[in-house]
Enzyme design. Structure first.
Site, mmCIF file in Angstrom:
data_model
loop_
_atom_site.group_PDB
_atom_site.id
_atom_site.type_symbol
_atom_site.label_atom_id
_atom_site.label_comp_id
_atom_site.label_asym_id
_atom_site.label_seq_id
_atom_site.Cartn_x
_atom_site.Cartn_y
_atom_site.Cartn_z
ATOM 1 N N HIS A 374 1.504 8.087 1.384
ATOM 2 C CA HIS A 374 2.159 6.945 2.048
ATOM 3 C C HIS A 374 2.797 5.966 1.063
ATOM 4 C CE1 HIS A 374 -1.617 4.980 0.968
ATOM 5 N NE2 HIS A 374 -1.092 3.808 1.305
ATOM 6 N N ASP A 375 2.287 5.893 -0.147
ATOM 7 C CA ASP A 375 2.840 4.965 -1.135
ATOM 8 C C ASP A 375 3.528 5.691 -2.291
ATOM 9 O OD1 ASP A 375 2.399 2.474 -0.048
ATOM 10 O OD2 ASP A 375 0.410 2.232 -0.934
ATOM 11 N N LYS A 378 6.096 4.015 -4.649
ATOM 12 C CA LYS A 378 5.711 3.071 -5.712
ATOM 13 C C LYS A 378 5.937 3.646 -7.107
ATOM 14 C CE LYS A 378 2.262 0.354 -3.175
ATOM 15 N NZ LYS A 378 0.837 -0.045 -3.104
ATOM 16 N N HIS A 403 9.809 0.323 -2.001
ATOM 17 C CA HIS A 403 9.031 1.549 -2.154
ATOM 18 C C HIS A 403 8.973 2.358 -0.848
ATOM 19 C CE1 HIS A 403 5.643 -0.479 -0.095
ATOM 20 N NE2 HIS A 403 5.126 0.729 0.054
ATOM 21 N N HIS A 429 5.309 2.743 7.477
ATOM 22 C CA HIS A 429 3.979 2.173 7.652
ATOM 23 C C HIS A 429 3.938 0.663 7.417
ATOM 24 C CE1 HIS A 429 3.895 2.745 3.260
ATOM 25 N NE2 HIS A 429 2.856 1.925 3.212
ATOM 26 N N HIS A 430 5.097 0.070 7.083
ATOM 27 C CA HIS A 430 5.179 -1.388 6.988
ATOM 28 C C HIS A 430 5.981 -1.987 8.141
ATOM 29 C CE1 HIS A 430 3.135 -1.935 3.164
ATOM 30 N NE2 HIS A 430 3.850 -0.939 2.643
ATOM 31 N N ASP A 458 -4.280 0.990 6.245
ATOM 32 C CA ASP A 458 -3.850 0.490 4.936
ATOM 33 C C ASP A 458 -4.184 -0.997 4.783
ATOM 34 O OD1 ASP A 458 -2.682 0.499 2.445
ATOM 35 O OD2 ASP A 458 -0.640 0.262 3.195
#
Length: 516
Positions: A374-375, A378, A403, A429-430, A458
């Site tokens: 998911h990240d 980054k 990201h 997801h943000h 998260d």
């Protein structure tokens, strides 16, 4: 009725416990008829199986017994009992309401005029019609033999049908573990039926496909993978724990010699594998001597079913490798950005939330595989921003937010469903339930459920963890934050699920603690 056929009725009917019996239901309001029938058939044996008599003295009682016993082979059914058509009502009930087309129905009547044979045969699904006056002991014997033969053949056909149905339903998704179990179970059922209805069968292998497979390339102990009859529910048990005596010797011989070993009532068939140590098909309780045709069927099974099993194990090995690569990549990224077990906790929380939300097992597994990435975006965010101990300024915040889109761009071109799901989760997801998130400002159910679940997991784990720029928040403060964000940042239903399962969520936090 002649006095010579009248006997005092048994006050306590003795039920023999035998391995094989044919159930015969006697339905008649005259106790003498029950006694005479049992006397006439008391030494009856067909295919090494005796009779077990069940008695009913009214149509109502007969219906209740049919509900209790779904394996009645023959019913000797009186027509006139509490009503003139009580027996006919029972026949209709068995066929039309219980949908029992297997039991052979033989009508017996002392008053043929009440129910003319021609009309009854045409209008009711019965198999024979006899007047009580014509049923001598010999004729009763003949009638029951004929009925049992029909019942036997019908049940063999039905078992074949069920076996084929299981094989067909499994073939659509043969290479999943669950379908393989159905596939093997169906083949065992089909094969045992063709061999005359063997009561016990087991498929035994040195490789258990789930949940923790034994090394399939190193021959070790053999375990039951699928069982029928005596071996049903024995999945995972050692060969030595379920088969003993001469049968165990036969099984070991079949494995050692890679052959078929026959006994009087059992057979052990080795199934050759290309990539594994092979497997064993064990059948016991075979009711008749096996002929050349039977042995040919076993050879076909032995030569082919193991191929399907091998393919499933190899497919699972590929899936496990894919899963491990993704998890290790996620862990590697996490170690670059932090020193905790954020990924492990997120995966477990997402699985819990997904299950409570009502997602399918396939969806839950897909999300669990996607979450570690998911990240991934980054990786292209400057490390001085990600590692900054204090709050970020506006420019740094915008750089960090990128990201999400970066992660999507890195993964979006994959044709694999897992990577496609990971790309979607990385980007969305943000996003916020009320539309105030980023990068696209999606709102409500336009945000994929995978991303909505990942968002909750998260944020919860981030708030409850100590990071380089903050201390871990106490639980009550975290819960107040989620209550406030319900319907704003997060989907209300998911917040409710989180709060209802907070003890399980906290258990996950304790199971995967960050290093001190």
């Amino acid at each position: 009725m002649s006095d010579m056929f009248l006997f005092a009725e048994d006050t306590d009917e003795k039920i023999e416990v035998q391995k094989g019996v044919w159930k015969v239901l006697i339905v008649d309001d005259e106790p003498e008829v029950h006694a005479v029938t049992k006397l006439a058939l008391n030494d009856f044996v067909f295919q090494e199986k005796g009779l077990r008599f069940i008695s009913a003295y009214s149509g109502k009682e007969a219906k209740e017994l049919f509900q209790q016993h779904d394996d009645i082979a023959v019913v000797l059914l009186d027509v006139v009992m509490e009503t003139d058509e009580a027996g006919l009502d029972v026949a209709q009930y068995v066929r039309n309401e219980l949908h029992n087309n297997f039991t052979r129905i033989i009508l017996r009547t002392g008053q043929p005029g009440q129910a003319p044979e021609r009309d009854v045969i045409l209008n009711y699904d019965i198999n024979d019609y006899k007047s009580k006056t014509e049923l001598t002991a010999q004729k009763l014997f003949t009638v029951v033999i004929a009925a049992l033969r029909s019942y036997r053949d019908i049940m063999v056909i039905e078992e074949n049908r069920q076996g084929l149905e299981k094989i067909i339903s499994a073939s659509a998704n043969l290479f999943s573990i669950r379908s393989l179990e159905n596939f093997i179970e169906g083949i065992i059922q089909q094969l045992s039926s063709l061999l005359g209805g063997t009561k016990d069968a087991a498929y035994i292998t040195s490789a258990i496909a789930a949940p923790n497979p034994i090394d399939v390339f190193e021959p070790k102990e053999f375990y039951v993978f699928s069982g029928k009859g005596e071996y049903h529910g024995q999945e995972g048990a050692l060969l030595e724990d379920v088969v003993t005596g001469d049968e165990l010797v036969a099984c070991r011989k079949a494995l050692k010699e890679k052959s078929l070993v026959y006994g009087d009532e059992y057979v052990a068939a080795y199934c050759q594998g290309k990539h594994t140590n092979g497997s064993l098909l064990y059948l016991s309780g075979i009711p008749r001597a096996m002929n050349c045709y039977d042995k040919k069927l076993l050879e076909i099974f032995s030569n082919n079913v193991q191929i399907a099993f091998d393919n499933v194990l190899l497919t699972k090995d590929i899936e496990d490798s894919q899963r491990e690569i993704i998890e290790r990549l996620g862990d590697a990224m996490e170690k670059q950005f932090s020193v905790g077990k954020h990924i492990q906790r997120m995966v477990e929380m997402c699985k819990l939330l997904s299950k409570e939300y009502g997602l399918s097992e396939t969806q839950i597994e897909m999300l669990a595989l996607a979450v570690p990435l998911h990240d991934v975006g980054k990786l292209k965010v400057p490390t001085d921003i990600l590692g900054k101990p204090g709050p970020l300024n506006d420019l740094e915040k915008e750089a960090a937010k990128r990201h999400a889109q970066i992660g999507y761009d890195l993964l979006k071109d994959s044709r694999r469903k897992i990577i496609q799901s990971a790309a979607q989760v990385a980007r969305d997801h943000h996003e916020h339930w009320d539309g105030n998130g980023y990068p696209r400002g999606l709102k409500g159910e336009k945000i994929h459920i995978f991303s909505r679940i990942t968002a909750i997991a998260d944020v919860y784990d981030t708030l409850r963890s100590k990071l380089n720029y903050k201390e871990a928040w106490p639980l009550d403060k975290v819960l107040d934050t989620f209550k406030e964000a319900r319907g704003k940042q997060f989907e209300p239903k998911l917040v409710d699920i989180l709060l209802e399962n907070i003890e399980k969520i906290e258990n996950i936090q304790q199971q995967y603690p960050d290093p001190v």
